[in-house]
Design a protein around this motif. Structure first.
Motif, mmCIF file in Angstrom:
data_model
loop_
_atom_site.group_PDB
_atom_site.id
_atom_site.type_symbol
_atom_site.label_atom_id
_atom_site.label_comp_id
_atom_site.label_asym_id
_atom_site.label_seq_id
_atom_site.Cartn_x
_atom_site.Cartn_y
_atom_site.Cartn_z
ATOM 1 N N SER A 22 60.789 7.320 64.099
ATOM 2 C CA SER A 22 59.444 6.762 64.264
ATOM 3 C C SER A 22 59.412 5.233 64.226
ATOM 4 O O SER A 22 58.408 4.637 64.619
ATOM 5 N N VAL A 23 60.488 4.597 63.769
ATOM 6 C CA VAL A 23 60.484 3.128 63.685
ATOM 7 C C VAL A 23 61.490 2.485 64.636
ATOM 8 O O VAL A 23 61.540 1.252 64.727
ATOM 9 N N THR B 129 70.470 -10.513 49.723
ATOM 10 C CA THR B 129 69.119 -10.201 50.150
ATOM 11 C C THR B 129 69.141 -9.245 51.331
ATOM 12 O O THR B 129 69.939 -9.403 52.258
ATOM 13 N N LEU B 130 68.252 -8.273 51.263
ATOM 14 C CA LEU B 130 68.051 -7.289 52.318
ATOM 15 C C LEU B 130 66.700 -7.564 52.955
ATOM 16 O O LEU B 130 65.754 -7.975 52.261
ATOM 17 N N TYR B 131 66.612 -7.336 54.277
ATOM 18 C CA TYR B 131 65.361 -7.588 54.993
ATOM 19 C C TYR B 131 64.945 -6.375 55.812
ATOM 20 O O TYR B 131 65.771 -5.550 56.201
ATOM 21 N N LEU B 132 63.651 -6.312 56.093
ATOM 22 C CA LEU B 132 63.128 -5.350 57.050
ATOM 23 C C LEU B 132 62.054 -6.062 57.868
ATOM 24 O O LEU B 132 60.984 -6.371 57.348
ATOM 25 N N GLN B 133 62.384 -6.349 59.116
ATOM 26 C CA GLN B 133 61.415 -6.935 60.032
ATOM 27 C C GLN B 133 60.650 -5.802 60.695
ATOM 28 O O GLN B 133 61.254 -4.935 61.334
ATOM 29 N N MET B 134 59.335 -5.809 60.528
ATOM 30 C CA MET B 134 58.497 -4.730 61.046
ATOM 31 C C MET B 134 57.540 -5.291 62.082
ATOM 32 O O MET B 134 56.692 -6.136 61.750
ATOM 33 N N ASN B 135 57.693 -4.850 63.323
ATOM 34 C CA ASN B 135 56.836 -5.294 64.410
ATOM 35 C C ASN B 135 56.000 -4.136 64.939
ATOM 36 O O ASN B 135 56.330 -2.969 64.708
ATOM 37 N N THR B 136 54.975 -4.466 65.674
ATOM 38 C CA THR B 136 54.093 -3.453 66.267
ATOM 39 C C THR B 136 53.704 -2.397 65.233
ATOM 40 O O THR B 136 53.822 -1.190 65.449
ATOM 41 N N LEU B 137 53.241 -2.864 64.105
ATOM 42 C CA LEU B 137 52.885 -1.953 63.015
ATOM 43 C C LEU B 137 51.705 -1.074 63.409
ATOM 44 O O LEU B 137 50.791 -1.510 64.129
ATOM 45 N N PRO C 80 48.907 2.166 61.886
ATOM 46 C CA PRO C 80 48.315 2.675 60.637
ATOM 47 C C PRO C 80 49.208 3.694 59.926
ATOM 48 O O PRO C 80 49.213 3.744 58.689
ATOM 49 N N GLU C 81 49.962 4.466 60.665
ATOM 50 C CA GLU C 81 50.835 5.464 60.034
ATOM 51 C C GLU C 81 52.024 4.837 59.316
ATOM 52 O O GLU C 81 52.771 5.535 58.633
ATOM 53 N N ASP C 82 52.208 3.526 59.470
ATOM 54 C CA ASP C 82 53.247 2.823 58.714
ATOM 55 C C ASP C 82 52.771 2.429 57.320
ATOM 56 O O ASP C 82 53.557 1.913 56.519
#
Length: 120
Positions: free
Chosen positions: A59-60, A74-82, A84-86
């Motif tokens: 789904s991601v 350090t760990l990252y999570l770049q989240m684009n085009t979020l 509502p179900e996220d």
């Protein structure tokens, strides 16, 4: 290992956020899990110790990118085009002894989460 996630917030659908996770202790394969209200915690993304291999739940894929900077622990999570179900509390987690973390059962420890809210 101690983990502290940050970077959550509220955004509108289509927006972006970048989560960070400060880690201490040994270097392990790591990842992000999330738990939406009333639902079980689920796997979102995983990354090998070197950062050379990454894994995502379907789904991601194409929207989220996991990465790490071992020099900064350090760990990252770049989240684009979020969407509502996220919306969920996002947790960073470590996977000791696992080379390719791809499911939630691969993870043995996680820190406090950070809340991501996506409005339509």
């Amino acid at each position: 290992v101690q983990l502290q996630a940050s970077g959550g917030g509220s955004v509108q659908a289509g927006g972006s956020l970048r989560l960070s996770c400060a880690a201490s202790g040994r270097t392990y394969a790591m990842g992000w899990l999330r738990q939406a209200p009333g639902k079980e915690r689920e796997f979102v993304a995983g990354i090998s110790r070197s950062g050379g291999s990454t894994y995502y739940t379907d789904s991601v894929k194409g929207r989220f990118t996991i990465s790490r900077d071992n020099a900064k622990n350090t760990l990252y999570l770049q989240m684009n085009t979020l969407q509502p179900e996220d919306t969920a509390v996002y947790y960073c987690a470590a996977a000791p002894g696992i080379e390719a973390p791809r499911t939630k059962v691969d993870f043995r420890s996680w820190g406090q989460g950070t809340l991501v809210t996506v409005s339509s």
